[in-house]
Design a protein around this motif. Structure first.
Motif, mmCIF file in Angstrom:
data_model
loop_
_atom_site.group_PDB
_atom_site.id
_atom_site.type_symbol
_atom_site.label_atom_id
_atom_site.label_comp_id
_atom_site.label_asym_id
_atom_site.label_seq_id
_atom_site.Cartn_x
_atom_site.Cartn_y
_atom_site.Cartn_z
ATOM 1 N N ALA A 134 17.180 84.394 -42.092
ATOM 2 C CA ALA A 134 15.752 84.154 -42.263
ATOM 3 C C ALA A 134 15.339 84.303 -43.728
ATOM 4 O O ALA A 134 14.546 83.510 -44.249
ATOM 5 C CB ALA A 134 14.958 85.117 -41.394
ATOM 6 N N ILE A 135 15.869 85.310 -44.411
ATOM 7 C CA ILE A 135 15.556 85.487 -45.831
ATOM 8 C C ILE A 135 16.055 84.277 -46.625
ATOM 9 O O ILE A 135 15.336 83.737 -47.477
ATOM 10 C CB ILE A 135 16.181 86.783 -46.381
ATOM 11 C CG1 ILE A 135 15.583 88.008 -45.686
ATOM 12 C CG2 ILE A 135 15.950 86.882 -47.889
ATOM 13 C CD1 ILE A 135 16.275 89.318 -46.038
ATOM 14 N N ARG A 136 17.262 83.869 -46.344
ATOM 15 C CA ARG A 136 17.834 82.718 -47.067
ATOM 16 C C ARG A 136 17.000 81.454 -46.846
ATOM 17 O O ARG A 136 16.937 80.586 -47.724
ATOM 18 C CB ARG A 136 19.272 82.477 -46.622
ATOM 19 C CG ARG A 136 20.275 83.466 -47.188
ATOM 20 C CD ARG A 136 21.701 82.999 -46.957
ATOM 21 N NE ARG A 136 22.659 83.784 -47.731
ATOM 22 C CZ ARG A 136 23.323 84.828 -47.279
ATOM 23 N NH1 ARG A 136 23.148 85.219 -46.018
ATOM 24 N NH2 ARG A 136 24.158 85.485 -48.063
ATOM 25 N N ASN A 137 16.375 81.356 -45.694
ATOM 26 C CA ASN A 137 15.563 80.181 -45.378
ATOM 27 C C ASN A 137 14.075 80.416 -45.603
ATOM 28 O O ASN A 137 13.245 79.650 -45.134
ATOM 29 C CB ASN A 137 15.837 79.728 -43.945
ATOM 30 C CG ASN A 137 17.183 79.043 -43.818
ATOM 31 O OD1 ASN A 137 17.346 77.893 -44.210
ATOM 32 N ND2 ASN A 137 18.168 79.749 -43.284
ATOM 33 N N ARG A 138 13.761 81.505 -46.320
ATOM 34 C CA ARG A 138 12.400 81.791 -46.810
ATOM 35 C C ARG A 138 11.394 82.010 -45.693
ATOM 36 O O ARG A 138 10.202 81.779 -45.859
ATOM 37 C CB ARG A 138 11.906 80.677 -47.737
ATOM 38 C CG ARG A 138 12.498 80.666 -49.141
ATOM 39 C CD ARG A 138 13.985 80.586 -49.199
ATOM 40 N NE ARG A 138 14.469 80.309 -50.549
ATOM 41 C CZ ARG A 138 15.754 80.280 -50.877
ATOM 42 N NH1 ARG A 138 16.700 80.501 -49.954
ATOM 43 N NH2 ARG A 138 16.117 80.041 -52.112
ATOM 44 N N ARG A 139 11.865 82.481 -44.545
ATOM 45 C CA ARG A 139 10.958 82.771 -43.432
ATOM 46 C C ARG A 139 10.514 84.240 -43.524
ATOM 47 O O ARG A 139 10.910 85.082 -42.714
ATOM 48 C CB ARG A 139 11.621 82.471 -42.090
ATOM 49 C CG ARG A 139 11.918 80.996 -41.875
ATOM 50 C CD ARG A 139 12.185 80.676 -40.414
ATOM 51 N NE ARG A 139 13.196 81.515 -39.811
ATOM 52 C CZ ARG A 139 14.509 81.267 -39.832
ATOM 53 N NH1 ARG A 139 14.967 80.180 -40.425
ATOM 54 N NH2 ARG A 139 15.353 82.081 -39.240
#
Length: 346
Positions: A248-253
């Motif tokens: 989720a962090i990697r996908n900016r969520r």
């Protein structure tokens, strides 16, 4: 007669105990969010310390404190060491708390970075002494960042007090630096924070996050016990696992929640507010807004005269006397830009 009195005493004690436990349960703080589409909304803190570096709490105390504060996932990020991880993970598993391996490091005399999600074979090198140029006595920052990525990790730019420069930009271009702290509880009014929106934080970091497509975070950087209502990063994860949190962090969520405000991208904030606030009408046409989340929301009916401003408390509802049809509400503590509140139609 004596036996009867003893029985009555036992019954009275039981009733009082039941009332006491009921009262306690009634006042226990809730932290849960409704799901947002396919995502769980997890409360996270990815920057904190223990006695393994310059913190004052033991690993056990830090993990137990995190659970008491309602966090779903944490990373203990001691300076230059991941030593706390094994104990933290063991205790976290018992408490139902996700623990991610991490540590804090950075450029010599410059930027601080939080490393998250590295595997067990990763060994921190030259903590806070990464060199800006090749050929210096300590590891070159590009080599250090590449090593983080090789071991499955990512980097968050912590309390961005130094300003944006080539190290962070290079890490971003390589897909290694993926997020930035908007709020750091420990630095307070120092470390080049700015007073804006009623608090000290890094408003420029929000603009950089939008420009460089970084995840936005709010972290405590706790060294001693955390304050009431500490900084929180909301992570929109597909499941309650460390891998899902990192994905989720990697996908900016992510959404940053601090000092009573929510900060994030408009699309994600809209999805969160749609899940958290539901509307209906009373039989006589008044608008009912119900809050299914833990955020205290400050609302304004757009175009109302006189102005209709209201406070929608966590897990509660308000009734507003407005006209029939669609009503636009501007949420005054939900920010998708430095000058832009989120507006929703109900």
């Amino acid at each position: 007669m004596v036996r009867r009195k003893e029985t009555l005493s036992i019954l009275l004690f039981a009733i009082l105990a039941l009332l006491g436990s009921t009262s306690l349960a009634a006042y226990q703080q809730r932290f849960d969010f409704p799901n947002v589409g396919p995502y769980l909304v997890l409360r996270c803190d990815f920057h904190m310390h223990t006695v393994n570096s310059d913190g004052r709490l033991t690993t056990r105390d830090r993990v137990e404190e995190s659970k008491e504060l309602g966090y779903d996932a944490i990373a203990i990020t001691d300076h230059g060491t991941t030593r706390a991880y094994r104990v933290a993970k063991y205790i976290g598993d018992q408490l139902g708390l996700i623990v991610i391996r991490g540590h804090e490091t950075g450029i010599k005399g410059g930027e601080h970075y939080v490393v998250l999600g590295v595997d067990s074979s990763y060994v921190p090198i030259d903590s806070h002494r990464w060199a800006r140029k090749k050929g210096e006595e300590t590891i070159f920052y590009q080599d250090a960042m590449t090593d983080v990525a090789k071991h499955g990790g990512l980097i968050i730019w912590a309390h961005p007090h130094t300003g944006l420069n080539e190290c962070t930009i290079w890490g971003t271009q390589q897909g290694i630096v993926v997020g930035v702290e908007l709020k750091n509880d420990v630095v307070g009014e120092g470390w080049n924070t700015e007073k804006s929106h009623g608090t000290n934080w890094y408003p420029k970091a929000f603009e950089w996050a939008m420009e460089y497509n970084w995840a936005v975070l709010a972290c405590t950087d706790a060294h001693s016990k955390r304050k009431d209502n500490p900084a929180v990063t909301l992570v929109f994860a597909t499941e309650r696992t460390d891998k899902a949190v990192l994905e989720a962090i990697r996908n900016r969520r992510t959404v940053a929640w601090f000092d009573g405000m929510l900060w994030g991208r408009k699309e994600l904030l809209s999805q969160l507010m749609s899940a958290m606030v539901k509307s209906s009408r009373t039989p006589d046409g008044k608008l009912v807004l119900k809050n299914y989340g833990p955020v205290d929301l400050d609302g304004l009916v757009e175009g109302s005269s006189p102005e209709k401003r209201f406070d929608l408390k966590p897990y509660s509802e308000v009734v507003i006397d407005v006209a029939q049809g669609n009503i636009s509400i501007r949420w005054l503590n939900v920010w998708c830009g430095l000058n832009d509140n989120l507006t929703m139609t109900y």
